[in-house]
Design an enzyme around this catalytic site. Structure first.
Site, mmCIF file in Angstrom:
data_model
loop_
_atom_site.group_PDB
_atom_site.id
_atom_site.type_symbol
_atom_site.label_atom_id
_atom_site.label_comp_id
_atom_site.label_asym_id
_atom_site.label_seq_id
_atom_site.Cartn_x
_atom_site.Cartn_y
_atom_site.Cartn_z
ATOM 1 C CG ASN A 156 -2.072 1.172 1.159
ATOM 2 O OD1 ASN A 156 -1.833 1.963 0.534
ATOM 3 N ND2 ASN A 156 -2.431 1.176 2.559
ATOM 4 C CD1 TRP A 157 3.724 1.135 -2.613
ATOM 5 C CD2 TRP A 157 3.749 2.272 -4.988
ATOM 6 N NE1 TRP A 157 4.461 0.467 -3.169
ATOM 7 C CE2 TRP A 157 5.014 0.750 -4.761
ATOM 8 C CE3 TRP A 157 3.409 3.195 -5.966
ATOM 9 C CZ2 TRP A 157 5.333 1.515 -6.284
ATOM 10 C CZ3 TRP A 157 3.831 2.836 -6.962
ATOM 11 C CH2 TRP A 157 5.333 1.542 -7.091
ATOM 12 C CE LYS A 158 -0.328 3.199 4.576
ATOM 13 N NZ LYS A 158 0.312 2.674 6.265
ATOM 14 C CG HIS B 161 -6.032 1.603 5.538
ATOM 15 N ND1 HIS B 161 -5.642 2.753 6.266
ATOM 16 C CD2 HIS B 161 -5.180 1.135 5.254
ATOM 17 C CE1 HIS B 161 -4.169 2.342 6.724
ATOM 18 N NE2 HIS B 161 -4.271 1.146 5.989
ATOM 19 C CD GLU C 162 -3.020 -2.920 8.150
ATOM 20 O OE1 GLU C 162 -2.792 -3.087 7.006
ATOM 21 O OE2 GLU C 162 -4.359 -1.431 7.272
ATOM 22 N N GLY D 183 1.922 2.303 10.511
ATOM 23 C CA GLY D 183 2.579 2.866 10.766
ATOM 24 C C GLY D 183 3.410 3.463 11.812
ATOM 25 C CB SER E 278 4.770 -2.488 12.687
ATOM 26 O OG SER E 278 4.429 -0.793 12.207
ATOM 27 N N GLY F 60 2.959 -1.682 4.361
ATOM 28 C CA GLY F 60 2.653 -0.469 3.691
ATOM 29 C C GLY F 60 4.465 0.725 3.296
ATOM 30 N N GLY F 61 4.966 1.134 4.602
ATOM 31 C CA GLY F 61 6.161 1.328 4.509
ATOM 32 C C GLY F 61 7.111 0.538 3.672
HETATM 33 P P1 PGA Z 1 2.667 0.126 7.818
HETATM 34 O O1 PGA Z 1 1.667 0.569 6.935
HETATM 35 O O2 PGA Z 1 3.478 -1.640 7.130
HETATM 36 O O3 PGA Z 1 3.271 1.078 7.060
HETATM 37 O O4 PGA Z 1 3.253 0.140 9.068
HETATM 38 C C1 PGA Z 1 0.516 -0.919 6.775
HETATM 39 C C2 PGA Z 1 -0.744 -0.679 6.609
HETATM 40 O O5 PGA Z 1 -1.825 1.250 6.399
HETATM 41 O O6 PGA Z 1 -1.372 -0.175 5.346
#
Ligand code: PGA
Length: 258
Positions: free
Chosen positions: A14-16, A102, A174, A180, A221, A242-243
């Site tokens: 997920n590149w947000k 999300h 999640e 994050g 994370s 995400g990250g």
């Molecule tokens: P994260 O994000 O891996 O940066 O914690 C996960 C997400 O929001 O889907």
């Protein structure tokens, strides 16, 4: 290409809202190159770039077997809904998956589970697969409400939804406190939460459909450093990253490890 079957593990990036259009295209080309020769017959890999970059990212991926997902969708198929995007447009752009609900959208855009329910249904009216996000807040966990919160979210998002034939859905667990934050959940707790979610899905869909048509994945994370803890966890059918999905090298290592 890996078939979209609920038996395959899936890793979703997920590149947000973290990349510009040119950055997204550059990254998509790097991903396509890096994943040449990846065992797509055993695992599905999906990236979810920002909305406006979907068509150019699809083009940049070329003939790569990396699939593309969207980060959000509106529930009507067309009409006077200024600023929204229909499932059909996402499908035409080349998406095979759509994230719905999300927690960042629940927090900043005030999306609720009535909306998430409609979005999931709208996605299921196309050939795409919804990735329905659920997860407790830190406070729910502290006050021992997690199990109730998870069961309730599953019920609100998917109660009354039918999966017909081999139609699929994904539930992404999640925990909001883990997203994050740099602190992933402990594996035993993830296994436990996944069990609770699967029980709730058994109740709603029956054991056969819950097992064959719905994958439950973990997000929050996960990085290349802690992937070993999550790679083969019982009851965890994949990951939402995400990250750590932004750079081809790190995401590739995660996907290889699963
Ligand atoms: P994260 O994000 O891996 O940066 O914690 C996960 C997400 O929001 O889907």
């Amino acid at each position: 290409m890996s078939e979209q079957t609920a038996r395959n593990k899936i890793i979703i990036g997920n590149w947000k809202m973290k990349r510009s259009l040119s950055e997204s295209v550059k990254a998509a080309k790097e991903f396509a190159e890096k994943f040449k020769g990846f065992e797509f017959d055993k695992k599905e890999v999906v990236i979810c770039p920002g909305l406006v970059s979907l068509t150019i990212v699809k083009k940049a991926l070329g003939d790569s077997e990396i699939q593309m997902g969207a980060q959000d969708v509106f529930w009507e198929s067309s009409g006077s809904y200024t600023g929204e995007v229909s499932p059909r447009c996402l499908e035409e752009a080349g998406c095979t998956y759509v994230i719905v609900g999300h927690s960042e959208r629940r927090k900043y855009l005030l999306e609720n589970y009535a909306m998430i329910h409609q979005e999931a249904k709208a996605v299921l009216n196309t050939s795409m697969i919804p990735i329905v996000c659920i997860g407790e807040e830190a406070e729910d966990r502290k006050t021992d409400k997690r199990d109730f919160v998870l069961m309730n979210q599953v019920q609100q998002a998917l109660g009354g939804v039918d999966l017909v034939g081999d139609q699929q859905a994904i539930v992404a667990y999640e925990p909001v406190w883990a997203i994050g934050s740099g602190t992933a959940i402990e594996p035993e707790e993830a296994t436990y939460a996944h069990k609770i979610i699967k029980l709730a899905l058994n109740d709603l869909f029956g054991m056969k459909v819950a097992k064959n048509n719905i994958r439950v994945i973990y997000g929050g994370s996960v990085t290349n450093k802690n992937i070993k803890k999550f790679a083969n966890l019982e009851g965890v059918d994949g990951l939402l990253i995400g990250g750590a999905s932004l750079e081809a090298d790190e995401f590739y290592k995660i996907c290889k490890a699963v």
